[in-house]
Design a protein around this motif. Structure first.
Motif, PDB file in Angstrom:
ATOM      1  N   ARG A  16      45.986  63.927  72.788  1.00 31.46           N
ATOM      2  CA  ARG A  16      46.423  62.555  72.506  1.00 31.46           C
ATOM      3  C   ARG A  16      45.405  61.822  71.641  1.00 31.46           C
ATOM      4  NH1 ARG A  16      48.874  58.911  76.905  1.00 31.46           N
ATOM      5  NH2 ARG A  16      46.776  58.909  77.808  1.00 31.46           N
ATOM      6  N   ILE A  17      44.117  62.041  71.903  1.00 26.90           N
ATOM      7  CA  ILE A  17      43.084  61.406  71.083  1.00 26.90           C
ATOM      8  C   ILE A  17      43.145  61.940  69.659  1.00 26.90           C
ATOM      9  CG2 ILE A  17      40.595  61.184  70.736  1.00 26.90           C
ATOM     10  CD1 ILE A  17      40.300  61.211  73.798  1.00 26.90           C
ATOM     11  N   ALA A  18      43.307  63.248  69.516  1.00 25.34           N
ATOM     12  CA  ALA A  18      43.407  63.842  68.179  1.00 25.34           C
ATOM     13  C   ALA A  18      44.615  63.288  67.437  1.00 25.34           C
ATOM     14  CB  ALA A  18      43.503  65.360  68.282  1.00 25.34           C
ATOM     15  N   ASP A  19      45.751  63.202  68.127  1.00 27.53           N
ATOM     16  CA  ASP A  19      46.972  62.679  67.494  1.00 27.53           C
ATOM     17  C   ASP A  19      46.779  61.236  67.036  1.00 27.53           C
ATOM     18  OD1 ASP A  19      48.218  65.096  67.956  1.00 27.53           O
ATOM     19  OD2 ASP A  19      49.352  64.396  69.716  1.00 27.53           O
ATOM     20  N   LEU A  20      46.161  60.419  67.894  1.00 30.44           N
ATOM     21  CA  LEU A  20      45.932  59.022  67.535  1.00 30.44           C
ATOM     22  C   LEU A  20      44.923  58.914  66.398  1.00 30.44           C
ATOM     23  CD1 LEU A  20      46.063  55.951  67.934  1.00 30.44           C
ATOM     24  CD2 LEU A  20      44.369  56.185  69.763  1.00 30.44           C
ATOM     25  N   TYR A  21      43.814  59.605  66.536  1.00 34.68           N
ATOM     26  CA  TYR A  21      42.740  59.486  65.551  1.00 34.68           C
ATOM     27  C   TYR A  21      43.200  59.918  64.166  1.00 34.68           C
ATOM     28  CZ  TYR A  21      38.077  59.682  63.568  1.00 34.68           C
ATOM     29  OH  TYR A  21      36.980  59.464  62.785  1.00 34.68           O
ATOM     30  N   GLU A  22      44.066  60.911  64.132  1.00 33.47           N
ATOM     31  CA  GLU A  22      44.569  61.428  62.859  1.00 33.47           C
ATOM     32  C   GLU A  22      45.388  60.389  62.106  1.00 33.47           C
ATOM     33  OE1 GLU A  22      45.704  65.998  61.766  1.00 33.47           O
ATOM     34  OE2 GLU A  22      46.830  65.038  63.378  1.00 33.47           O
ATOM     35  N   THR A  23      45.992  59.451  62.849  1.00 31.53           N
ATOM     36  CA  THR A  23      46.852  58.446  62.214  1.00 31.53           C
ATOM     37  C   THR A  23      46.073  57.219  61.721  1.00 31.53           C
ATOM     38  OG1 THR A  23      47.317  57.189  64.239  1.00 31.53           O
ATOM     39  CG2 THR A  23      48.723  59.110  63.765  1.00 31.53           C
ATOM     40  N   LEU A  24      44.786  57.119  62.072  1.00 32.11           N
ATOM     41  CA  LEU A  24      44.024  55.916  61.747  1.00 32.11           C
ATOM     42  C   LEU A  24      43.610  55.893  60.282  1.00 32.11           C
ATOM     43  CD1 LEU A  24      41.654  55.684  64.848  1.00 32.11           C
ATOM     44  CD2 LEU A  24      43.934  54.674  64.539  1.00 32.11           C
ATOM     45  N   THR A  25      43.472  54.694  59.770  1.00 35.39           N
ATOM     46  CA  THR A  25      42.937  54.534  58.419  1.00 35.39           C
ATOM     47  C   THR A  25      41.413  54.648  58.467  1.00 35.39           C
ATOM     48  OG1 THR A  25      42.655  52.139  58.602  1.00 35.39           O
ATOM     49  CG2 THR A  25      44.828  52.949  57.883  1.00 35.39           C
ATOM     50  N   ASP A  26      40.818  54.813  57.303  1.00 34.43           N
ATOM     51  CA  ASP A  26      39.351  54.878  57.249  1.00 34.43           C
ATOM     52  C   ASP A  26      38.727  53.594  57.789  1.00 34.43           C
ATOM     53  OD1 ASP A  26      39.371  57.426  56.189  1.00 34.43           O
ATOM     54  OD2 ASP A  26      39.227  56.753  54.107  1.00 34.43           O
TER      55      ASP A  26
END
Length: 201
Positions: A16-26
């Motif tokens: 879940r953290i990987a999925d969320l983090y992947e969607t974040l902007t720089d």
């Protein structure tokens, strides 16, 4: 929770953290997390590193920090955060899924608590919802209440009886503090962001 169930919960939270983090902007990755002095990227790096870091790396970091545990964790995380790119952090998180390896001197209960608290450290400042699974939250609350260092929850919250309103969990004696188990876990871990979700404090 049984040992295997704890590992499965850790796997699910890393995903879940990987999925969320992947969607974040720089820009979002540079936001302050709930961990004092750490950005969202720093926290994601810390979670990603845990099952990959070796004893040698930890010993070197401990020497640099002159044996201060908190400083060691902070310095090691900052060092690796500056080195690792967001895609590399995501890859480390995904690679960790299915691994049955703890960071040096880390217990399984601590790993479970760590990944769930840090998920909120990332999600909450960004206004993202990442609900903590109730069974894992209860296990984490038990662990946080029982241990001393580094949170000292029992000492900090002396004189209060904590009662979850959405799970079968309570601890302590004194003035009642009620609220969702997730909010209580974050309080036990020294975070103040969920206090508005609680009554009696």
């Amino acid at each position: 929770m049984e040992q295997n169930d704890k590992w499965l919960a850790i796997d699910a939270e890393r995903t879940r953290i990987a999925d969320l983090y992947e969607t974040l902007t720089d820009v979002e990755r540079t936001y302050p997390s709930l961990c004092d002095g750490w950005t969202v990227h720093d926290v994601a790096t810390h979670v990603a590193l845990a099952p990959h870091v070796g004893v040698g790396t930890v010993l070197k970091a401990a020497l640099r920090a002159r044996g201060n545990f908190n400083r060691m964790v902070y310095d090691l995380t900052k060092r690796e955060s500056a080195r690792l790119s967001p895609p590399e952090v995501v890859e480390l998180l995904r690679t960790a899924v299915g691994m049955r390896r703890l960071a040096p001197r880390q217990s399984l209960d601590n790993a479970l608590m760590d990944v769930h608290v840090h998920a909120q450290d990332i999600a909450m400042p960004l206004g993202r919802r990442l609900p903590m699974p109730a069974e894992a939250a209860v296990a984490s609350a038990d662990h946080l209440w029982e241990i001393g260092f580094p949170f000292h929850a029992r000492k900090r919250l002396a004189g209060h009886r904590l009662i979850a309103t959405d799970a079968d969990w309570r601890a302590g004696e004194g003035t009642e503090v009620r609220g969702p188990i997730q909010a209580l876990v974050m309080l036990l871990a020294g975070r103040t962001a969920t206090i508005p979700q609680l009554t009696g404090i």
